[in-house]
Design an enzyme around this catalytic site. Structure first.
Site, PDB file in Angstrom:
ATOM      1  N   ARG A  92       0.820  -1.211   0.000  1.00  0.00           N
ATOM      2  CA  ARG A  92       0.000   0.000   0.000  1.00  0.00           C
ATOM      3  C   ARG A  92       0.857   1.266   0.000  1.00  0.00           C
ATOM      4  O   ARG A  92       0.491   2.277  -0.582  1.00  0.00           O
ATOM      5  CB  ARG A  92      -0.909  -0.011   1.235  1.00  0.00           C
ATOM      6  CG  ARG A  92      -2.055   0.975   1.197  1.00  0.00           C
ATOM      7  CD  ARG A  92      -2.823   1.015   2.517  1.00  0.00           C
ATOM      8  NE  ARG A  92      -2.973  -0.266   3.162  1.00  0.00           N
ATOM      9  CZ  ARG A  92      -3.958  -1.122   2.922  1.00  0.00           C
ATOM     10  NH1 ARG A  92      -4.872  -0.831   2.014  1.00  0.00           N
ATOM     11  NH2 ARG A  92      -4.017  -2.272   3.567  1.00  0.00           N
ATOM     12  N   TYR A  93       1.977   1.219   0.698  1.00  0.00           N
ATOM     13  CA  TYR A  93       2.867   2.367   0.825  1.00  0.00           C
ATOM     14  C   TYR A  93       4.177   2.059   0.108  1.00  0.00           C
ATOM     15  O   TYR A  93       4.604   0.902   0.051  1.00  0.00           O
ATOM     16  CB  TYR A  93       3.144   2.671   2.298  1.00  0.00           C
ATOM     17  CG  TYR A  93       1.895   2.852   3.129  1.00  0.00           C
ATOM     18  CD1 TYR A  93       1.178   4.043   3.088  1.00  0.00           C
ATOM     19  CD2 TYR A  93       1.426   1.826   3.952  1.00  0.00           C
ATOM     20  CE1 TYR A  93       0.028   4.210   3.845  1.00  0.00           C
ATOM     21  CE2 TYR A  93       0.283   1.986   4.714  1.00  0.00           C
ATOM     22  CZ  TYR A  93      -0.417   3.176   4.661  1.00  0.00           C
ATOM     23  OH  TYR A  93      -1.555   3.331   5.409  1.00  0.00           O
ATOM     24  N   ARG A  96       7.118   0.041   2.317  1.00  0.00           N
ATOM     25  CA  ARG A  96       6.832  -1.062   3.229  1.00  0.00           C
ATOM     26  C   ARG A  96       5.682  -1.910   2.704  1.00  0.00           C
ATOM     27  O   ARG A  96       4.839  -1.432   1.943  1.00  0.00           O
ATOM     28  CB  ARG A  96       6.506  -0.555   4.633  1.00  0.00           C
ATOM     29  CG  ARG A  96       5.367   0.441   4.718  1.00  0.00           C
ATOM     30  CD  ARG A  96       5.511   1.273   5.989  1.00  0.00           C
ATOM     31  NE  ARG A  96       4.444   2.237   6.171  1.00  0.00           N
ATOM     32  CZ  ARG A  96       4.431   3.450   5.614  1.00  0.00           C
ATOM     33  NH1 ARG A  96       5.415   3.827   4.805  1.00  0.00           N
ATOM     34  NH2 ARG A  96       3.442   4.291   5.855  1.00  0.00           N
ATOM     35  N   CYS A 105      -5.852 -16.699  14.402  1.00  0.00           N
ATOM     36  CA  CYS A 105      -5.414 -15.949  15.579  1.00  0.00           C
ATOM     37  C   CYS A 105      -5.706 -16.772  16.829  1.00  0.00           C
ATOM     38  O   CYS A 105      -6.593 -17.632  16.822  1.00  0.00           O
ATOM     39  CB  CYS A 105      -6.173 -14.622  15.689  1.00  0.00           C
ATOM     40  SG  CYS A 105      -6.001 -13.520  14.269  1.00  0.00           S
ATOM     41  N   CYS A 109     -11.135 -10.887  17.680  1.00  0.00           N
ATOM     42  CA  CYS A 109     -11.756  -9.651  18.137  1.00  0.00           C
ATOM     43  C   CYS A 109     -13.080  -9.459  17.404  1.00  0.00           C
ATOM     44  O   CYS A 109     -13.169  -9.696  16.195  1.00  0.00           O
ATOM     45  CB  CYS A 109     -10.836  -8.466  17.864  1.00  0.00           C
ATOM     46  SG  CYS A 109      -9.174  -8.654  18.548  1.00  0.00           S
ATOM     47  N   CYS A 112     -12.781  -7.005  14.368  1.00  0.00           N
ATOM     48  CA  CYS A 112     -11.654  -7.221  13.451  1.00  0.00           C
ATOM     49  C   CYS A 112     -11.981  -6.739  12.040  1.00  0.00           C
ATOM     50  O   CYS A 112     -13.015  -7.090  11.474  1.00  0.00           O
ATOM     51  CB  CYS A 112     -11.295  -8.703  13.420  1.00  0.00           C
ATOM     52  SG  CYS A 112      -9.952  -9.097  12.273  1.00  0.00           S
ATOM     53  N   ARG A 114     -10.424  -7.634   9.439  1.00  0.00           N
ATOM     54  CA  ARG A 114     -10.225  -8.743   8.500  1.00  0.00           C
ATOM     55  C   ARG A 114     -11.107  -9.934   8.872  1.00  0.00           C
ATOM     56  O   ARG A 114     -10.805 -11.074   8.534  1.00  0.00           O
ATOM     57  CB  ARG A 114      -8.748  -9.164   8.473  1.00  0.00           C
ATOM     58  CG  ARG A 114      -7.822  -8.106   7.895  1.00  0.00           C
ATOM     59  CD  ARG A 114      -6.440  -8.662   7.571  1.00  0.00           C
ATOM     60  NE  ARG A 114      -5.603  -7.621   7.002  1.00  0.00           N
ATOM     61  CZ  ARG A 114      -4.523  -7.097   7.594  1.00  0.00           C
ATOM     62  NH1 ARG A 114      -4.151  -7.544   8.785  1.00  0.00           N
ATOM     63  NH2 ARG A 114      -3.824  -6.141   7.013  1.00  0.00           N
ATOM     64  N   ASP A 275     -12.697   0.493  11.994  1.00  0.00           N
ATOM     65  CA  ASP A 275     -12.907   0.339  10.555  1.00  0.00           C
ATOM     66  C   ASP A 275     -14.343  -0.085  10.253  1.00  0.00           C
ATOM     67  O   ASP A 275     -15.070  -0.582  11.124  1.00  0.00           O
ATOM     68  CB  ASP A 275     -11.936  -0.708   9.996  1.00  0.00           C
ATOM     69  CG  ASP A 275     -10.497  -0.237  10.047  1.00  0.00           C
ATOM     70  OD1 ASP A 275     -10.229   0.882   9.573  1.00  0.00           O
ATOM     71  OD2 ASP A 275      -9.639  -0.978  10.567  1.00  0.00           O
ATOM     72  N   ASP A 312      -8.016   4.504   8.834  1.00  0.00           N
ATOM     73  CA  ASP A 312      -7.645   3.809   7.604  1.00  0.00           C
ATOM     74  C   ASP A 312      -8.753   4.061   6.595  1.00  0.00           C
ATOM     75  O   ASP A 312      -9.878   3.572   6.761  1.00  0.00           O
ATOM     76  CB  ASP A 312      -7.500   2.308   7.865  1.00  0.00           C
ATOM     77  CG  ASP A 312      -6.108   1.801   7.572  1.00  0.00           C
ATOM     78  OD1 ASP A 312      -5.560   2.202   6.534  1.00  0.00           O
ATOM     79  OD2 ASP A 312      -5.576   1.016   8.371  1.00  0.00           O
ATOM     80  N   LYS A 319      -3.621   5.061   5.863  1.00  0.00           N
ATOM     81  CA  LYS A 319      -3.882   5.700   7.150  1.00  0.00           C
ATOM     82  C   LYS A 319      -3.690   7.209   7.056  1.00  0.00           C
ATOM     83  O   LYS A 319      -2.744   7.685   6.425  1.00  0.00           O
ATOM     84  CB  LYS A 319      -2.943   5.156   8.222  1.00  0.00           C
ATOM     85  CG  LYS A 319      -3.194   3.722   8.635  1.00  0.00           C
ATOM     86  CD  LYS A 319      -2.242   3.322   9.748  1.00  0.00           C
ATOM     87  CE  LYS A 319      -2.459   1.865  10.140  1.00  0.00           C
ATOM     88  NZ  LYS A 319      -2.099   0.936   9.029  1.00  0.00           N
TER      89      LYS A 319
END
Length: 375
Positions: A92-93, A96, A105, A109, A112, A114, A275, A312, A319
């Protein structure tokens, strides 16, 4: 209620251990069928079963409200797939990339971003062939300075498998930093073993571990000890949190969370605005509420304990800091910027900068001492 040593994954198991009411199990099964559920013993031990609004429970126990999807919510709210040149990589950037090795996981959460991708029924763990392709992509893009291991939770991997990827990244000359995003020190603190710590170390390169925690109660003695094992090995730690309604959306809790990070030698990094993941509207605050909290936090904790409040942007634009503005340009323009600024101080008073001869220094308020009130 009985004690347990296994991760709870069904509504029936949650009810058996007193975390949800048995009469609610059927409704919660419908939630669990859509979005993965996992509550480790460490997390279950934190939940106050007598509190219907317990902030730990709100993060991890399924809620029928998750079945309500708002029009603006979407399965891939931050546009990972649109920015993925090869499977497992998000670029995306410019300097990085994300490397998503796993899509499972230790805990899931309820907010989440995702959630449509992770869990036992989600996307598969990257195969050795696909990991090799992802590493080839990183090798072929010399602008990549930092690789962020995420997922899923990369620290769920066995130390030898994690070490193989970390060392392969370390062997790429232009990769100088490997960053790992995880909840493991909180969710499964005993998993931060000497072998796992060693797997993260790269001679001559920097490894950072970013801990996700949202409430000060998550930083138990065991969690702090797990983080200490990483930090004492020379691996610096940062934090990321999500601003969540009913969890940390008040001055006292947010300040205590950030101070708890700093006391554990973890530098607060990001406070994420929630999000637009499906079924998470009941946990999201408004941007205005988040900005007001950050404005009050600025006057209550030191700069060392200040996270950057970020949004985001949907669709993959990245972000953006969305914290409050304390400086507003006023008056005419001059080369290089406006002639004057109105600056708001920590007490909410406005000052002109640069000050004119008529601008007297404000007298301190008698009851101001920089601390939060007891109310």
């Amino acid at each position: 209620m009985t004690s347990h040593r296994k991760t709870l994954r069904t509504a029936a198991e949650l009810a058996e251990h007193g975390l949800v009411r048995p009469q609610d199990a059927a409704a919660l099964d419908a939630v669990a069928a859509r979005y993965a559920v996992a509550v480790t013993p460490a997390i279950a031990a934190l939940i106050d079963r007598s509190d219907p609004d317990d902030p730990i429970a709100r993060q991890f126990l399924p809620d029928p409200a998750e079945l309500d999807t708002a029009d603006e919510e979407r399965p891939d709210p931050i546009g990972d797939d649109a920015m993925s040149p090869v499977e497992g990589v998000v670029h995306r950037y410019p300097d990085r990339v994300l490397l998503k090795l796993v899509h499972v996981c230790p805990v899931y959460c309820r907010f989440c971003f995702r959630r449509a991708m992770v869990g036992p029924g989600g996307r598969p763990t990257l195969s050795p062939k696909k990991i090799a392709a992802a590493l080839d992509y990183v090798r072929g893009h010399r602008e990549i300075f930092e690789v962020i291991l995420t997922g899923g939770d990369p620290l769920i991997l066995a130390p030898d498998k994690l070490a193989a990827v970390v060392q392969a990244l370390g062997a790429i000359a232009h990769v100088k930093v490997v960053r790992v995003h995880t909840r493991v020190p909180v969710a499964v603190p005993e998993a931060i073993t000497a072998a796992l710590v060693e797997a993260l170390k790269i001679p001559g390169k920097a490894t950072y571990v970013v801990l996700h925690a949202n409430h000060p109660r998550e930083l138990t003695e065991n969690a702090r000890d797990a983080c200490g094992r990483l930090i004492d090995a020379g691996i610096p730690m940062l934090s990321q949190s999500v601003l969540l309604r009913g969890v940390n959306d008040d001055d006292k809790t947010l300040a205590e969370l950030m101070r708890s990070f700093v006391a554990a030698r973890i530098k607060p990094y990001y406070l994420h605005h929630g999000d637009l993941a499906p079924g998470t509207g009941h946990l999201r605050t408004t941007l205005a509420e988040g900005q007001a909290l950050m404005r009050r936090l600025r006057g209550r904790v030191s700069g060392l304990a200040q996270p950057t409040y970020v949004l985001d942007l949907p669709g993959g634009a990245g972000k953006v800091p969305v914290g409050p503005t304390h400086a507003v340009p006023v008056g005419g323009c001059e080369p290089g910027g406006p002639a004057h600024w109105e600056i708001e101080d920590l007490q909410g008073r406005t000052h002109t900068y640069p000050p004119g001869p008529e601008d007297a220094d404000p007298a301190p308020e008698e009851d101001w001492d920089g601390r939060e009130s007891e109310s």
